[in-house]
Design an enzyme around this catalytic site. Structure first.
Site, PDB file in Angstrom:
ATOM      1  N   ASP A  57       0.668  -1.203  -0.086  1.00 49.59           N
ATOM      2  CA  ASP A  57       0.003   0.145  -0.038  1.00 49.59           C
ATOM      3  C   ASP A  57       0.882   1.130   0.114  1.00 49.59           C
ATOM      4  OD1 ASP A  57      -3.204   0.648   0.725  1.00 49.59           O
ATOM      5  OD2 ASP A  57      -1.807   2.234   1.039  1.00 49.59           O
ATOM      6  N   GLU A  59       2.245   5.127  -0.807  1.00 52.03           N
ATOM      7  CA  GLU A  59       1.726   6.589  -0.650  1.00 52.03           C
ATOM      8  C   GLU A  59       2.506   7.443  -1.756  1.00 52.03           C
ATOM      9  OE1 GLU A  59      -0.673   7.389   1.065  1.00 52.03           O
ATOM     10  OE2 GLU A  59      -0.744   5.462   2.105  1.00 52.03           O
ATOM     11  N   ALA A  60       1.873   8.318  -2.581  1.00 55.19           N
ATOM     12  CA  ALA A  60       2.304   9.164  -3.482  1.00 55.19           C
ATOM     13  C   ALA A  60       2.011  10.555  -3.388  1.00 55.19           C
ATOM     14  CB  ALA A  60       1.913   8.659  -4.705  1.00 55.19           C
ATOM     15  N   ASP A 172      -2.434   0.792  -6.521  1.00 54.15           N
ATOM     16  CA  ASP A 172      -1.059   0.724  -6.148  1.00 54.15           C
ATOM     17  C   ASP A 172      -0.024   0.425  -7.286  1.00 54.15           C
ATOM     18  OD1 ASP A 172      -0.723   1.120  -3.034  1.00 54.15           O
ATOM     19  OD2 ASP A 172      -2.808   0.333  -3.660  1.00 54.15           O
ATOM     20  N   HIS A 247      -4.010   6.194   5.753  1.00 55.06           N
ATOM     21  CA  HIS A 247      -3.101   6.942   4.853  1.00 55.06           C
ATOM     22  C   HIS A 247      -1.613   7.119   5.156  1.00 55.06           C
ATOM     23  CE1 HIS A 247      -6.699   7.770   2.330  1.00 55.06           C
ATOM     24  NE2 HIS A 247      -7.035   8.464   3.311  1.00 55.06           N
ATOM     25  N   ASP A 252      -1.620   1.149   6.667  1.00 54.89           N
ATOM     26  CA  ASP A 252      -2.688   0.771   5.806  1.00 54.89           C
ATOM     27  C   ASP A 252      -2.159  -0.812   5.536  1.00 54.89           C
ATOM     28  OD1 ASP A 252      -4.190   3.115   5.613  1.00 54.89           O
ATOM     29  OD2 ASP A 252      -3.429   3.834   3.895  1.00 54.89           O
TER      30      ASP A 252
END
Length: 302
Positions: A57, A59-60, A172, A247, A252
């Protein structure tokens, strides 16, 4: 003995008979209960062709108002590694456990400054990404993690065991990983290719099967697909509430691993259910990692 729930496998796994239980022509839907019925005390082991599972999972980078068409850069890459505790010689199992974790922040290179919206959403600070390795460096470190746990060959990168990627929705891998490899101008590694298990879709299928198994139900009772976030998936499976910060990639991932583990315990055969196109392109993609900013949302750079 209860029959195991089988999702579908787009890799054409041998000796596994699968079928779809969705009829797109249904006009009415029954909303699943907020709390799912408890699993039987002694859930039978299901045929499980995959030996290990990599729950991812990421994050971006993001800005308020942007969509999945935006050239997001990965800033956190967390993975939980699951494997069976009770897999038999004929590949039946029901109990998964976490045997390893990998986490790294990632330094963006196209737009290295995080937006305030992104920092507020993910909890990731500018200082954390400024000192982090770039995405190719993170993949090199993660390759060592895979080698350490016996998943891939150290020299060739080819898979040594049969493992499956899992994520909350297709985003993802389908969006963030494919985009990031283009931006970093690197090929997607062999071990990151292939179809994935969309856990959100798997939970929804499980809810539908439960609805059909009720004595008073009929074919029209299969619920339409709902977009259940991770806290909602935990709730419908009767699991404890989300632990950590939503998040935050590693939190996550850990909660998603609990959902995969619970699906296995309830007799779900864990198979890929979402196809990923590694050569997908977006309008903003130029040549060899070039980003055409005129095709990005100009509002976010003002």
């Amino acid at each position: 003995m209860a029959r195991p729930i089988v999702l579908y496998d787009q890799t054409n796994t041998r000796n596994i008979r699968t079928r779809s239980v969705i009829n797109p022509t249904y006009k009415k839907a029954v909303v699943p209960p907020t709390t799912a019925p408890a699993a039987p005390p002694s859930t039978p082991k299901s045929l499980q062709p995959y030996e290990k599972f990599l729950v991812l999972d990421v994050e971006a980078t993001c800005h308020r108002g942007t969509s999945f068409d935006f050239p997001n850069e990965i800033i956190e890459f967390p993975v939980s590694l699951l494997q069976w505790k009770d897999r038999t010689e004929n590949c039946h199992a029901s109990q998964l456990e976490v045997v390893g974790e990998f986490r790294s922040f990632v330094r963006p290179t196209w737009k290295p400054t995080l937006s305030q919206f992104c920092k507020d959403l993910t909890g990731i600070t500018q200082e954390q990404v400024d000192i982090a390795p770039t995405f190719p460096e993170v993949l090199a470190r993660f390759h060592k993690f895979l080698v350490k746990h016996g998943l891939v060959d150290e020299q060739t990168g080819e898979r040594r065991v049969r493992f499956c990627w899992c994520s909350d929705g297709p985003f993802d891998v389908r969006d963030f990983v494919v985009k990031q490899c283009f931006i970093s101008n690197i090929p997607i590694p062999h071990w990151l290719r292939g179809d994935i298990l969309d856990v959100r879709l798997a939970v929804n299928y499980w809810l539908g099967v439960q609805a059909l198994q009720r004595p008073e139900s009929g074919p029209r009772d299969f619920p339409r697909r709902r977009s259940l976030n991770i806290p909602s998936q935990l709730e419908v499976l009767g699991l404890p509430v989300f632990e950590g910060r939503q998040h935050c990639g590693i939190d996550d991932t850990r909660n998603l691993a609990k959902i995969v583990t619970e699906l296995a315990r309830r007799g779900v055969c864990l198979l890929p259910n979402t196809a990923i196109e590694p050569y997908r392109r977006w309008q903003w993609m130029g040549k060899r990692g070039q980003i055409l900013e005129e095709y990005c949302n100009p509002q976010v750079f003002r």
